[in-house]
Design a protein around this motif. Structure first.
Motif, PDB file in Angstrom:
ATOM      1  N   PHE A   1       0.840  -1.204   0.000  1.00  0.00           N
ATOM      2  CA  PHE A   1       0.000   0.000   0.000  1.00  0.00           C
ATOM      3  C   PHE A   1       0.874   1.252   0.000  1.00  0.00           C
ATOM      4  CE2 PHE A   1      -2.158   3.467   2.158  1.00  0.00           C
ATOM      5  CZ  PHE A   1      -3.404   3.479   1.546  1.00  0.00           C
ATOM      6  N   ILE A   2       1.871   1.295   0.888  1.00  0.00           N
ATOM      7  CA  ILE A   2       2.751   2.460   0.991  1.00  0.00           C
ATOM      8  C   ILE A   2       3.535   2.658  -0.310  1.00  0.00           C
ATOM      9  CG2 ILE A   2       4.789   3.396   2.177  1.00  0.00           C
ATOM     10  CD1 ILE A   2       3.625   2.166   4.781  1.00  0.00           C
ATOM     11  N   ASP A   3       4.001   1.558  -0.901  1.00  0.00           N
ATOM     12  CA  ASP A   3       4.723   1.666  -2.178  1.00  0.00           C
ATOM     13  C   ASP A   3       3.845   2.284  -3.266  1.00  0.00           C
ATOM     14  OD1 ASP A   3       7.015   0.575  -1.097  1.00  0.00           O
ATOM     15  OD2 ASP A   3       6.673  -1.432  -1.921  1.00  0.00           O
ATOM     16  N   LYS A   4       2.568   1.936  -3.254  1.00  0.00           N
ATOM     17  CA  LYS A   4       1.652   2.396  -4.304  1.00  0.00           C
ATOM     18  C   LYS A   4       1.084   3.794  -4.025  1.00  0.00           C
ATOM     19  CE  LYS A   4      -2.385   0.775  -6.866  1.00  0.00           C
ATOM     20  NZ  LYS A   4      -3.381  -0.283  -6.987  1.00  0.00           N
ATOM     21  N   LYS A   5       0.697   4.042  -2.764  1.00  0.00           N
ATOM     22  CA  LYS A   5      -0.035   5.273  -2.439  1.00  0.00           C
ATOM     23  C   LYS A   5       0.651   6.174  -1.423  1.00  0.00           C
ATOM     24  CE  LYS A   5      -4.463   3.274  -3.567  1.00  0.00           C
ATOM     25  NZ  LYS A   5      -5.847   3.140  -3.252  1.00  0.00           N
TER      26      LYS A   5
END
Length: 132
Positions: A68-72
């Motif tokens: 999630f952190i990598d994407k958003k």
């Protein structure tokens, strides 16, 4: 039937950074730390009158929170709603046309039954349904 907001999950790159910031903002509230091995995450939780702010730090690069952190980036991850009967609630949500990530409840933190509703069918917000 949904009873209340149980918690708000917030993805965080570092719980140490969160402690520095929210330790000041919530100076009178003791945070509690947990690890949820099945989700490969560490949690720092603050109880705000029965609604918890849960900061989620990945404990592995392949955890859902890391992805999630990598994407958003860090920020709002999900809102959790409490129910007395998760099975009935999931059936109702399916009947009402919402897309479920979990068609059956699974076990979450502290033995609670949990299931997620896909954000594409809930206004862009990942919803978690919780039965304690």
């Amino acid at each position: 039937m949904i009873k209340k907001v149980d918690h708000i999950g917030i993805a965080a790159s570092s719980l140490d950074e969160i402690k520095n910031v929210y330790g000041k903002i919530l100076s009178d509230i003791q945070g509690h730390e947990y690890e949820v091995e099945s989700q490969k995450s560490k949690i720092l939780s603050f109880d705000l009158g029965g609604v918890h702010l849960e900061f989620l730090e990945p404990s592995s690069p392949d955890s859902p929170i890391a992805k999630f952190i990598d994407k958003k980036g860090p920020g709002l991850h999900h809102v959790a709603l409490e129910t007395d009967d998760i099975t009935s609630e999931l059936e109702k949500l399916k009947k009402d046309g919402l897309k479920l990530i979990d068609n059956e409840p699974r076990i979450g933190m502290n033995g609670a039954k949990i299931a997620f509703v896909h954000p594409k069918s809930s206004g862009g917000v990942l919803l978690e349904v919780v039965e304690k």
